[in-house]
Write an enzyme that holds these catalytic residues in place. Sequence first.
Site, PDB file in Angstrom:
ATOM      1  N   HIS A 201      -1.379   1.480  -4.325  1.00  0.00           N
ATOM      2  CA  HIS A 201      -1.831   2.874  -4.265  1.00  0.00           C
ATOM      3  C   HIS A 201      -0.946   3.812  -5.059  1.00  0.00           C
ATOM      4  CE1 HIS A 201      -3.725   1.625  -0.173  1.00  0.00           C
ATOM      5  NE2 HIS A 201      -4.469   1.256  -1.197  1.00  0.00           N
TER       6      HIS A 201
ATOM      7  N   ASP B 136       6.169   4.914  -1.143  1.00  0.00           N
ATOM      8  CA  ASP B 136       7.499   5.514  -0.939  1.00  0.00           C
ATOM      9  C   ASP B 136       8.603   4.903  -1.799  1.00  0.00           C
ATOM     10  OD1 ASP B 136       7.393   3.839   2.272  1.00  0.00           O
ATOM     11  OD2 ASP B 136       8.161   3.060   0.368  1.00  0.00           O
TER      12      ASP B 136
ATOM     13  N   GLU C  64       0.785  -3.441  17.162  1.00  0.00           N
ATOM     14  CA  GLU C  64      -0.381  -3.536  18.054  1.00  0.00           C
ATOM     15  C   GLU C  64      -1.500  -4.269  17.340  1.00  0.00           C
ATOM     16  OE1 GLU C  64      -1.031   0.645  18.565  1.00  0.00           O
ATOM     17  OE2 GLU C  64      -2.030   0.865  16.633  1.00  0.00           O
TER      18      GLU C  64
ATOM     19  N   GLY D  57       2.618  -4.351   9.042  1.00  0.00           N
ATOM     20  CA  GLY D  57       2.676  -2.891   9.170  1.00  0.00           C
ATOM     21  C   GLY D  57       1.499  -2.158   8.585  1.00  0.00           C
ATOM     22  N   THR D  58       0.301  -2.763   8.697  1.00  0.00           N
ATOM     23  CA  THR D  58      -0.869  -2.031   8.208  1.00  0.00           C
ATOM     24  C   THR D  58      -1.975  -2.028   9.255  1.00  0.00           C
ATOM     25  OG1 THR D  58      -2.526  -1.809   6.450  1.00  0.00           O
ATOM     26  CG2 THR D  58      -1.818  -4.056   6.990  1.00  0.00           C
ATOM     27  N   SER D  59      -2.641  -0.880   9.363  1.00  0.00           N
ATOM     28  CA  SER D  59      -3.742  -0.765  10.332  1.00  0.00           C
ATOM     29  C   SER D  59      -4.988  -1.487   9.834  1.00  0.00           C
ATOM     30  CB  SER D  59      -4.058   0.721  10.569  1.00  0.00           C
ATOM     31  OG  SER D  59      -4.413   1.330   9.327  1.00  0.00           O
TER      32      SER D  59
ATOM     33  N   GLN E 268       0.849  -1.198   0.000  1.00  0.00           N
ATOM     34  CA  GLN E 268       0.000   0.000   0.000  1.00  0.00           C
ATOM     35  C   GLN E 268       0.887   1.252   0.000  1.00  0.00           C
ATOM     36  OE1 GLN E 268      -3.617  -0.485   2.849  1.00  0.00           O
ATOM     37  NE2 GLN E 268      -1.957  -1.733   3.687  1.00  0.00           N
TER      38      GLN E 268
HETATM   39  C1  BV8 Z   1     -11.623   2.199  -3.691  1.00  0.00           C
HETATM   40  C2  BV8 Z   1      -2.320   7.033  -1.255  1.00  0.00           C
HETATM   41  C3  BV8 Z   1     -13.538   1.922  -5.094  1.00  0.00           C
HETATM   42  C4  BV8 Z   1      -2.445   8.429  -0.764  1.00  0.00           C
HETATM   43  C5  BV8 Z   1      -3.872   5.749   0.063  1.00  0.00           C
HETATM   44  C6  BV8 Z   1     -15.414  -0.197   1.731  1.00  0.00           C
HETATM   45  C7  BV8 Z   1     -15.716   0.037   3.057  1.00  0.00           C
HETATM   46  C8  BV8 Z   1     -15.372   1.251   3.662  1.00  0.00           C
HETATM   47  C9  BV8 Z   1     -14.712   2.254   2.927  1.00  0.00           C
HETATM   48  C10 BV8 Z   1     -14.422   2.002   1.615  1.00  0.00           C
HETATM   49  C11 BV8 Z   1     -14.761   0.784   1.012  1.00  0.00           C
HETATM   50  N1  BV8 Z   1     -14.340   0.822  -0.278  1.00  0.00           N
HETATM   51  C12 BV8 Z   1     -13.768   2.036  -0.519  1.00  0.00           C
HETATM   52  C13 BV8 Z   1     -13.803   2.774   0.615  1.00  0.00           C
HETATM   53  C14 BV8 Z   1     -13.305   4.120   0.769  1.00  0.00           C
HETATM   54  C15 BV8 Z   1     -11.789   4.121   1.037  1.00  0.00           C
HETATM   55  C16 BV8 Z   1     -11.465   3.551   2.385  1.00  0.00           C
HETATM   56  O1  BV8 Z   1     -10.998   2.432   2.492  1.00  0.00           O
HETATM   57  N2  BV8 Z   1     -11.637   4.326   3.419  1.00  0.00           N
HETATM   58  C17 BV8 Z   1     -11.268   3.832   4.737  1.00  0.00           C
HETATM   59  C18 BV8 Z   1     -10.360   4.833   5.417  1.00  0.00           C
HETATM   60  C19 BV8 Z   1     -12.510   3.516   5.502  1.00  0.00           C
HETATM   61  N3  BV8 Z   1     -11.073   3.384   0.031  1.00  0.00           N
HETATM   62  C20 BV8 Z   1     -10.830   3.942  -1.158  1.00  0.00           C
HETATM   63  O2  BV8 Z   1     -11.260   5.042  -1.476  1.00  0.00           O
HETATM   64  C21 BV8 Z   1      -9.999   3.137  -2.139  1.00  0.00           C
HETATM   65  N4  BV8 Z   1     -10.677   3.117  -3.415  1.00  0.00           N
HETATM   66  O3  BV8 Z   1     -11.919   1.314  -2.950  1.00  0.00           O
HETATM   67  O4  BV8 Z   1     -12.234   2.414  -4.933  1.00  0.00           O
HETATM   68  C22 BV8 Z   1     -14.487   2.775  -4.265  1.00  0.00           C
HETATM   69  C23 BV8 Z   1     -14.330   4.151  -4.229  1.00  0.00           C
HETATM   70  C24 BV8 Z   1     -15.223   4.916  -3.451  1.00  0.00           C
HETATM   71  C25 BV8 Z   1     -16.226   4.300  -2.696  1.00  0.00           C
HETATM   72  C26 BV8 Z   1     -16.336   2.893  -2.719  1.00  0.00           C
HETATM   73  C27 BV8 Z   1     -15.473   2.140  -3.513  1.00  0.00           C
HETATM   74  C28 BV8 Z   1      -8.643   3.801  -2.362  1.00  0.00           C
HETATM   75  C29 BV8 Z   1      -7.832   3.728  -1.112  1.00  0.00           C
HETATM   76  C30 BV8 Z   1      -6.415   4.261  -1.405  1.00  0.00           C
HETATM   77  C31 BV8 Z   1      -6.200   5.526  -0.628  1.00  0.00           C
HETATM   78  N5  BV8 Z   1      -4.819   5.972  -0.807  1.00  0.00           N
HETATM   79  N6  BV8 Z   1      -2.632   6.152  -0.143  1.00  0.00           N
HETATM   80  C32 BV8 Z   1      -1.159   8.863  -0.121  1.00  0.00           C
HETATM   81  O5  BV8 Z   1      -0.474   8.045   0.551  1.00  0.00           O
HETATM   82  O6  BV8 Z   1      -0.835  10.060  -0.269  1.00  0.00           O
HETATM   83  S1  BV8 Z   1      -4.205   4.842   1.437  1.00  0.00           S
HETATM   84  C33 BV8 Z   1      -3.130   5.219   2.690  1.00  0.00           C
HETATM   85  O7  BV8 Z   1      -3.530   4.367   3.767  1.00  0.00           O
HETATM   86  C34 BV8 Z   1      -1.664   4.860   2.461  1.00  0.00           C
HETATM   87  O8  BV8 Z   1      -1.388   4.304   1.194  1.00  0.00           O
HETATM   88  C35 BV8 Z   1      -1.419   3.779   3.509  1.00  0.00           C
HETATM   89  O9  BV8 Z   1      -0.489   2.866   3.097  1.00  0.00           O
HETATM   90  C36 BV8 Z   1      -2.768   3.207   3.568  1.00  0.00           C
HETATM   91  C37 BV8 Z   1      -3.107   2.248   4.636  1.00  0.00           C
HETATM   92  O10 BV8 Z   1      -2.612   2.756   5.836  1.00  0.00           O
HETATM   93  P1  BV8 Z   1      -1.468   1.875   6.511  1.00  0.00           P
HETATM   94  O11 BV8 Z   1      -0.438   1.555   5.484  1.00  0.00           O
HETATM   95  O12 BV8 Z   1      -2.088   0.742   7.214  1.00  0.00           O
HETATM   96  O13 BV8 Z   1      -0.809   2.919   7.486  1.00  0.00           O
HETATM   97  P2  BV8 Z   1      -1.356   3.362   8.916  1.00  0.00           P
HETATM   98  O14 BV8 Z   1      -0.581   4.578   9.310  1.00  0.00           O
HETATM   99  O15 BV8 Z   1      -2.853   3.393   8.909  1.00  0.00           O
HETATM  100  O16 BV8 Z   1      -0.974   2.153   9.888  1.00  0.00           O
HETATM  101  C38 BV8 Z   1       0.383   1.835  10.108  1.00  0.00           C
HETATM  102  C39 BV8 Z   1       0.373   0.519  10.847  1.00  0.00           C
HETATM  103  O17 BV8 Z   1       1.718   0.108  11.049  1.00  0.00           O
HETATM  104  C40 BV8 Z   1      -0.272   0.599  12.221  1.00  0.00           C
HETATM  105  O18 BV8 Z   1      -1.098  -0.541  12.422  1.00  0.00           O
HETATM  106  C41 BV8 Z   1       0.922   0.569  13.182  1.00  0.00           C
HETATM  107  O19 BV8 Z   1       0.601  -0.106  14.392  1.00  0.00           O
HETATM  108  C42 BV8 Z   1       1.908  -0.238  12.404  1.00  0.00           C
HETATM  109  N7  BV8 Z   1       3.319   0.050  12.676  1.00  0.00           N
HETATM  110  C43 BV8 Z   1       3.888   1.248  12.907  1.00  0.00           C
HETATM  111  N8  BV8 Z   1       5.233   1.095  13.056  1.00  0.00           N
HETATM  112  C44 BV8 Z   1       5.489  -0.236  12.884  1.00  0.00           C
HETATM  113  C45 BV8 Z   1       4.281  -0.903  12.647  1.00  0.00           C
HETATM  114  N9  BV8 Z   1       4.197  -2.237  12.466  1.00  0.00           N
HETATM  115  C46 BV8 Z   1       5.355  -2.928  12.506  1.00  0.00           C
HETATM  116  N10 BV8 Z   1       6.561  -2.363  12.722  1.00  0.00           N
HETATM  117  C47 BV8 Z   1       6.671  -1.022  12.919  1.00  0.00           C
HETATM  118  N11 BV8 Z   1       7.879  -0.477  13.148  1.00  0.00           N
END
Ligand code: BV8
Length: 246
Positions: A122, A107, A218, A190-192, A104
């Site tokens: 993404h 970078d 977590e 590493g994804t939430s 996802q």
């Molecule tokens: C789509 C680019 C069709 C931007 C990104 C169904 C249900 C509900 C909502 C939806 C659904 N279908 C679509 C949606 C809407 C939406 C969505 O999912 N919303 C969510 C928030 C509810 N999805 C979309 O719009 C997607 N399109 O499905 O098209 C559609 C369209 C509209 C309506 C219906 C259908 C497109 C999604 C793409 C968005 N773009 N990135 C940019 O980066 O500038 S997503 C963005 O979040 C990043 O790419 C990121 O990678 C991604 C996911 O986040 P994570 O990678 O998990 O990062 P996060 O910070 O959240 O978590 C980090 C984790 O790492 C944590 O758990 C932490 O504990 C852990 N961690 C931290 N340090 C460490 C670690 N783990 C291990 N070691 C460590 N050291």
Amino acid sequence: MPTPTGLSDEIIDALRKARSVVVLTGAGVSAESGVPTFRGQEGLWRNYNPQELATPEAFNKDPTLVWEWYDWRRGLIAPLEPNPAHLAIAELEKRSPSFLLITQNIDGLHKKGGSKQMLELHGNIWNVRCVAEGNVTENHDVPLQNIPPMCSCGAMLRPHIVWFGESLDPHILHQSLQAIEACDFLIVAGTSAVVQPSASFPIMARERGATVLEVNMEPTPISSVVNSSLFGKAGELLPQLVASLG
Ligand code: BV8
């Protein structure tokens, strides 16, 4: 190197025997390289919520502001290096008969870390797309020469990134779903696990009988779904996991 604590011999054996391994990564895999996670506190910029900036609406309303955010992130990411989590995933690819990394992250650190068989779900922060012609080119200018950057055709360039509310590249999504359907071992690191459609991949794999292993700092919404969760840093746990394969 010790076997990661909490990992059963059964899971390690399943990974050793796996014919088809898929790894799904999120921002946590790049955290130890210094890339702010998407939802961590350090992910905020000028008090904007990334989820509000990473949308077509935000770009149409104020392309300069959105490009300033991406220019800031590009500047932050440019000097960073892959961390042991990226390297361990690239090593696992070499050891697996069939392997696919689905990230996802935008970078580019997985590619820098040696991953070859990979899909950027993404998009990639180093690619730009002409809003008029649709063609994609690489742009590594840090900082950007113009904000917003313009195409030679006179139209504006946008990040070649999938924003919230935008559909994923259908070909990339199809390839990802095919790999999830075919894999017998999925590592989710590493994804939430809140962003769709990737958050559904572990559930789909589990329902099909694949072994699913989560690596995170977590618990997440998929912790109750996976076969096993390893809690700790991906940069420590993934190298241990790969080393435990012998
Ligand atoms: C789509 C680019 C069709 C931007 C990104 C169904 C249900 C509900 C909502 C939806 C659904 N279908 C679509 C949606 C809407 C939406 C969505 O999912 N919303 C969510 C928030 C509810 N999805 C979309 O719009 C997607 N399109 O499905 O098209 C559609 C369209 C509209 C309506 C219906 C259908 C497109 C999604 C793409 C968005 N773009 N990135 C940019 O980066 O500038 S997503 C963005 O979040 C990043 O790419 C990121 O990678 C991604 C996911 O986040 P994570 O990678 O998990 O990062 P996060 O910070 O959240 O978590 C980090 C984790 O790492 C944590 O758990 C932490 O504990 C852990 N961690 C931290 N340090 C460490 C670690 N783990 C291990 N070691 C460590 N050291």
